[in-house]
Design a protein around this motif. Structure first.
Motif, PDB file in Angstrom:
ATOM      1  N   SER A 175     -65.405  93.022 -78.001  1.00 12.63           N
ATOM      2  CA  SER A 175     -66.403  92.157 -78.610  1.00 12.63           C
ATOM      3  C   SER A 175     -67.803  92.696 -78.348  1.00 12.63           C
ATOM      4  CB  SER A 175     -66.297  90.739 -78.033  1.00 12.63           C
ATOM      5  OG  SER A 175     -67.311  89.905 -78.558  1.00 12.63           O
ATOM      6  N   TYR A 176     -68.585  92.828 -79.412  1.00 12.83           N
ATOM      7  CA  TYR A 176     -69.983  93.230 -79.280  1.00 12.83           C
ATOM      8  C   TYR A 176     -70.855  91.983 -79.363  1.00 12.83           C
ATOM      9  CZ  TYR A 176     -74.517  95.359 -80.277  1.00 12.83           C
ATOM     10  OH  TYR A 176     -75.844  95.704 -80.251  1.00 12.83           O
ATOM     11  N   LYS A 177     -71.395  91.589 -78.216  1.00 14.67           N
ATOM     12  CA  LYS A 177     -72.272  90.423 -78.100  1.00 14.67           C
ATOM     13  C   LYS A 177     -71.602  89.137 -78.581  1.00 14.67           C
ATOM     14  CE  LYS A 177     -76.628  92.946 -78.107  1.00 14.67           C
ATOM     15  NZ  LYS A 177     -77.991  93.075 -78.677  1.00 14.67           N
ATOM     16  N   ARG A 178     -70.275  89.063 -78.389  1.00 14.48           N
ATOM     17  CA  ARG A 178     -69.497  87.874 -78.750  1.00 14.48           C
ATOM     18  C   ARG A 178     -69.689  87.490 -80.220  1.00 14.48           C
ATOM     19  NH1 ARG A 178     -67.539  85.144 -74.133  1.00 14.48           N
ATOM     20  NH2 ARG A 178     -67.444  86.704 -72.470  1.00 14.48           N
ATOM     21  N   GLN A 179     -69.931  88.485 -81.042  1.00 16.90           N
ATOM     22  CA  GLN A 179     -70.177  88.204 -82.452  1.00 16.90           C
ATOM     23  C   GLN A 179     -69.372  89.115 -83.366  1.00 16.90           C
ATOM     24  OE1 GLN A 179     -74.381  88.142 -83.566  1.00 16.90           O
ATOM     25  NE2 GLN A 179     -73.977  86.281 -84.723  1.00 16.90           N
ATOM     26  N   LEU A 180     -69.448  90.418 -83.150  1.00 19.67           N
ATOM     27  CA  LEU A 180     -68.681  91.381 -83.950  1.00 19.67           C
ATOM     28  C   LEU A 180     -67.526  91.891 -83.089  1.00 19.67           C
ATOM     29  CD1 LEU A 180     -68.655  92.856 -86.709  1.00 19.67           C
ATOM     30  CD2 LEU A 180     -69.917  94.706 -85.588  1.00 19.67           C
ATOM     31  N   GLU A 181     -66.284  91.680 -83.571  1.00 19.64           N
ATOM     32  CA  GLU A 181     -65.127  91.991 -82.735  1.00 19.64           C
ATOM     33  C   GLU A 181     -64.084  92.816 -83.484  1.00 19.64           C
ATOM     34  OE1 GLU A 181     -65.368  88.214 -79.689  1.00 19.64           O
ATOM     35  OE2 GLU A 181     -63.668  88.304 -81.086  1.00 19.64           O
ATOM     36  N   LEU A 182     -63.599  93.844 -82.815  1.00 17.43           N
ATOM     37  CA  LEU A 182     -62.552  94.711 -83.343  1.00 17.43           C
ATOM     38  C   LEU A 182     -61.304  94.513 -82.489  1.00 17.43           C
ATOM     39  CD1 LEU A 182     -61.859  97.091 -85.335  1.00 17.43           C
ATOM     40  CD2 LEU A 182     -62.496  98.632 -83.457  1.00 17.43           C
ATOM     41  N   ALA A 183     -60.150  94.320 -83.139  1.00 19.78           N
ATOM     42  CA  ALA A 183     -58.927  94.038 -82.383  1.00 19.78           C
ATOM     43  C   ALA A 183     -57.726  94.741 -82.994  1.00 19.78           C
ATOM     44  CB  ALA A 183     -58.666  92.530 -82.327  1.00 19.78           C
ATOM     45  N   ALA A 184     -56.779  95.106 -82.148  1.00 14.90           N
ATOM     46  CA  ALA A 184     -55.471  95.613 -82.562  1.00 14.90           C
ATOM     47  C   ALA A 184     -54.437  94.562 -82.159  1.00 14.90           C
ATOM     48  CB  ALA A 184     -55.170  96.945 -81.896  1.00 14.90           C
ATOM     49  N   ARG A 185     -53.536  94.218 -83.086  1.00 12.46           N
ATOM     50  CA  ARG A 185     -52.582  93.143 -82.829  1.00 12.46           C
ATOM     51  C   ARG A 185     -51.169  93.580 -83.213  1.00 12.46           C
ATOM     52  NH1 ARG A 185     -55.450  87.734 -85.330  1.00 12.46           N
ATOM     53  NH2 ARG A 185     -57.625  88.349 -85.071  1.00 12.46           N
ATOM     54  N   TYR A 186     -50.212  92.966 -82.543  1.00  9.96           N
ATOM     55  CA  TYR A 186     -48.808  93.179 -82.883  1.00  9.96           C
ATOM     56  C   TYR A 186     -48.133  91.821 -82.983  1.00  9.96           C
ATOM     57  CZ  TYR A 186     -43.937  94.651 -82.570  1.00  9.96           C
ATOM     58  OH  TYR A 186     -42.600  94.842 -82.823  1.00  9.96           O
ATOM     59  N   ASP A 187     -47.545  91.526 -84.139  1.00  7.75           N
ATOM     60  CA  ASP A 187     -46.842  90.263 -84.368  1.00  7.75           C
ATOM     61  C   ASP A 187     -45.353  90.542 -84.500  1.00  7.75           C
ATOM     62  OD1 ASP A 187     -49.136  88.461 -84.527  1.00  7.75           O
ATOM     63  OD2 ASP A 187     -49.626  89.529 -86.370  1.00  7.75           O
ATOM     64  N   PHE A 188     -44.577  89.927 -83.631  1.00 12.55           N
ATOM     65  CA  PHE A 188     -43.128  90.113 -83.622  1.00 12.55           C
ATOM     66  C   PHE A 188     -42.452  88.849 -84.137  1.00 12.55           C
ATOM     67  CE2 PHE A 188     -38.986  89.767 -81.561  1.00 12.55           C
ATOM     68  CZ  PHE A 188     -38.419  90.992 -81.897  1.00 12.55           C
ATOM     69  N   GLY A 189     -41.705  88.981 -85.241  1.00 15.50           N
ATOM     70  CA  GLY A 189     -41.039  87.828 -85.836  1.00 15.50           C
ATOM     71  C   GLY A 189     -39.908  87.301 -84.971  1.00 15.50           C
ATOM     72  N   LEU A 190     -39.853  85.984 -84.812  1.00 14.45           N
ATOM     73  CA  LEU A 190     -38.798  85.336 -84.038  1.00 14.45           C
ATOM     74  C   LEU A 190     -37.833  84.562 -84.916  1.00 14.45           C
ATOM     75  CD1 LEU A 190     -40.934  83.987 -81.045  1.00 14.45           C
ATOM     76  CD2 LEU A 190     -39.494  86.029 -81.095  1.00 14.45           C
TER      77      LEU A 190
END
Length: 222
Positions: A175-190
């Protein structure tokens, strides 16, 4: 495992609900790219590239500027294709099985410190509601590849995606200054993405689990 995750989520909810500060909620927008696949469904099977986009809320937990709930509402493109690198030229290689959802993840989000610019981690359930399913260039010799095709020899076999599925998502980001955020995510189906394919292919009883790896960019308004 599922019971443990459910019990943990309920315990966390009970402990933290009283500390949630809805009055300080901030809102934002989110967009990103998805790299998805479905295990044990089609053959050949390869990844589909899609995208997601929507809105989010950032709800503080406790008085520290460190822990939050982050619910989202997004358009979410998932599914698979037939582009298995080892199946070039095989019937079905050019197939596309596109599942498009209205998706509602609810993440518990923690920044590594209270600093303005900081790394963070997130984890939580994702609930997907099917908006549309588009199938292209599927093999015509196998009835379960066509979501609307019924063969008298296979009365219980179809490739329709479930109207609702859910999974568990984890992610890390900066997070850059709690405003611009870059994220990598993994969603595993259940849950089972294709209930009609329970015994396909070739008598398999394995669940058809949808999995998505994504990179997102968020902008959170003050």
């Amino acid at each position: 495992m599922k019971k443990f995750l459910l019990a943990s989520a309920m315990a966390f909810s009970a402990m933290s609900f009283a500390q949630i500060d809805f009055s300080s909620t901030r809102f934002g927008i989110i967009a990103g790219g998805n790299y998805s696949g479905v295990k044990n469904a089609h053959n050949p099977s390869g990844p589909r590239f899609g995208f997601q986009g929507g809105v989010l809320a950032l709800v503080p937990i406790g008085s520290e500027n460190q822990f939050f709930l982050q619910p989202e509402i997004t358009y979410y493109g998932a599914g698979e294709t037939g582009k298995d690198k080892n199946a070039k030229g095989v019937d079905g290689y050019n197939a596309v099985y596109a599942n498009n959802y209205l998706s509602v993840p609810i993440y518990f989000k923690g920044y590594f410190s209270e600093a303005e610019s900081e790394f963070f981690g997130m984890v939580g359930p994702r609930f997907n509601f099917l908006m549309s399913q588009n199938v292209k260039n599927a093999p015509v010799l196998r009835p379960y590849y066509d979501p609307d095709f019924k063969d008298p020899a296979y009365p219980d076999v179809n490739g329709k995606a479930s109207k609702f599925n859910f999974g568990l998502g984890i992610g890390v980001g900066y997070s850059y200054k709690r405003q611009l955020e870059l994220a990598a995510r993994y969603d595993f189906g259940l849950s089972n993405t294709y209930p009609g394919l329970d015994k396909e292919p070739k008598g398999s009883t394995k669940a058809k689990s949808e999995q998505v790896l994504s990179v997102t960019l968020s902008y959170i308004f003050n």
